[in-house]
Each structure stands twice: as structure tokens, then as C-alpha cells.
Design a protein around this motif. Structure first.
Motif: not given
Length: 297
Positions: A157, A160, A177, A179, A182, A184, A187, A224, A233, A235
Motif C-alpha cells: 500500500s 496510498a 486525507t 492514509e 483514514h 482504505s 491499506t 476488490k 467504499h 470495508s
């Protein structure tokens, strides 16, 4: 594993793990990475105003994980750029995505059925990179578990994790933002995956590397592709995390919010100066006499 032997998946997993990723899977990886760059606000305008900055951002999207991993292991961060074939291939993908006449290349690769195929192939490369990162770190630091996990994580990752630096190249600064704050799904999945590969590499997980690559790749592909197809979005780890995290790390209490408001209210009251004391009658009469005298003059 006995289960794998019973299902006769051992040979399939070994063949899957031995598949070369260059050039087919790498091409898919570059296509999806540059597509995500083009989705960024202002990326198309930047490619017209500063093609070199756009190319640098594309290279970070394609090779950011290698750069971070080399930095962690004390190697040259531009070492991977000696691989001329990969750099030329990534450059060709960037040029076609941004400058192809009539935007034909972008329209073809962003067509959803084609895009889902590329996304699946990219996840194969991601898992290979995690496994290679853990293996490389294990070779350098045989007992360094955390080094193995850190290297595998950034290999999976790194793009990101370098997003804030990439934003600076585009003239954008969005620290909110981050990573790390937050994470994703890719990640988080890379983090959990590198833990599994570290346990396997140190012989704490009784499974072969080929089987782990196969099963974790299938998990990543399914998740994915589903998320891309449904534009979701959410998880897949959210239900488990919502159950485990409050137990081990607690939850945000309402008292904390109230305390914050109390502090804010107190500071707000302090910030206002106290009202001036009222003037006495004698002071008012004295001021009136002075104004009358000035008016007479």
C-alpha cells in the motif's frame, strides 16, 4: 495442509504462485494506478499545464511502494527505476491514458467489465509484492518481525501511504486525507496480509507460501472486484473491527465530548473582557459640562 491436499489445490496454488507478473499483470497494475490518478480533481488540467509533474505523479502511483520499501531497508529509493522495461511500460500507459486521441484508451480501460479484469489482476500483483517485501526483509533481518511487517505493508500500500507527497506534486495539500488516519480497504488488507506472511515466513503459520499467496489473492480479488463493481467504499473488515476494537481499545465516551464543550465554553467566556464599570453621576455631569464648554468655544 491436509485440507489443501484433500481439495487437490496444492498444485494449483503452486502454479498460481509461479505465474510471472511481467508484463501482463504489471500492465494491468499500471493501468489501474494511472486511472486512479486521472480520477483525482485537477489531474487532467495538470497534465496539460505540466506534463512532467503529471508523469512524476504517475510514476509514484506505479512505483511508490518500491520507493518506500527501499527507504525502509536503507537502499536507494530510485533503485527500481533501473528496470527500464517497467518504467517504459508505465510511461506508455500514462501517455495513452492522458493523451490518446479522442480519449480512446481511457474509454476502453475504464469500461466496467474491462476495468474489473484489470482490478483483479492488480490485486494479484499487490499480494505478490507483500510476499516479496516480507521475504526480502526476512533475508536482511532474520528476526525482525516488525521490519518484515513494515516492509510488506508499504510494498502492498505504498502508493496510498505516499498520497500526501503525491498531492504536493499536484499543488494540493490535504493533510486530513492522511492514509494512516483514514485507512482504505487496500491499506488495511495489506496490513493484515503482511502479518499473515510474516507469521508464515517465521514458521508460526503452518501453511506454504504458495498456498497463502493463492488464498489471499482470491480474497483480495473477490473483495476488490465486488467493491469496484458496486462502487462501494464499505470495508469487509468493518463488522469484525466494530466488535473487536471497542473491547481492546475502548470507545469514544460522551463525557469526553462534554468535557470538550465545557473547556470551549470556559475559554469562550474568558476571551470576552469584563464589561466596563458604569460611570458615576459626577463623571457624567463633568463630561456634559466639558462638551457644552467646547460647543460654546
Amino acid at each position: 495442509m491436509e485440507v489443501v491436499g484433500a481439495l487437490q489445490l496444492g498444485e494449483l496454488a503452486a502454479a498460481f504462485a509461479a505465474l510471472p507478473v511481467f508484463p501482463l499483470f504489471d500492465t494491468a497494475y499500471f493501468i489501474v494506478s494511472v486511472l486512479y490518478l486521472k480520477y483525482e480533481p485537477g489531474a487532467v488540467e495538470m497534465s496539460r499545464k505540466s506534463p512532467f509533474a503529471s508523469w512524476l505523479c504517475a510514476m509514484l502511483h506505479c512505483f511508490g511502494s518500491y520507493i518506500l520499501a527501499d527507504l525502509l531497508l536503507g537502499e536507494s529509493p530510485i533503485d527500481y527505476f533501473s528496470n527500464n522495461s517497467s518504467v517504459i511500460l508505465a510511461t506508455a500507459v500514462w501517455y495513452l491514458t492522458f493523451f490518446c486521441p479522442m480519449n480512446l484508451f481511457y474509454k476502453c480501460v475504464s469500461f466496467l467489465p474491462m476495468k474489473l479484469i484489470f482490478v483483479a489482476m492488480k490485486e494479484v500483483v499487490r499480494v505478490r509484492k507483500i510476499a516479496a517485501g516480507v521475504h526480502h526483509a526476512h533475508h536482511r533481518y532474520h528476526h525482525g518481525w516488525f521490519i518484515m511487517m513494515a516492509t510488506g505493508w508499504v510494498k502492498g500500500s505504498g502508493v496510498a501511504l505516499m498520497s500526501n507527497f503525491e498531492q504536493l506534486l499536484r499543488g494540493v495539500w490535504k493533510p486530513e486525507t492522511n492514509e494512516i488516519l483514514h485507512m482504505s480497504f487496500p491499506t488495511k488488507a495489506s496490513l493484515y496480509g503482511t502479518i499473515l506472511f510474516t507469521l508464515q515466513q517465521t514458521h508460526w503459520l503452518p501453511v506454504s507460501e504458495a498456498n497463502l499467496i493463492f488464498f489471499f489473492s482470491m480474497f483480495m480479488i473477490v473483495c476488490k472486484v465486488f467493491m469496484t463493481a458496486t462502487h462501494s467504499h464499505a470495508s469487509p473488515f468493518a463488522p469484525v473491527e466494530s466488535f473487536i476494537c471497542p473491547v481492546f481499545f475502548g470507545s469514544v465516551s460522551s463525557g469526553h465530548t462534554g468535557h470538550h464543550h465545557d473547556q470551549h465554553g470556559a475559554s469562550h467566556e474568558v476571551s470576552h473582557p469584563p464589561p466596563a464599570p458604569a460611570k458615576s453621576k459626577e463623571e457624567l455631569n463633568e463630561g456634559t459640562r466639558k462638551r457644552k464648554a467646547k460647543k460654546a468655544e
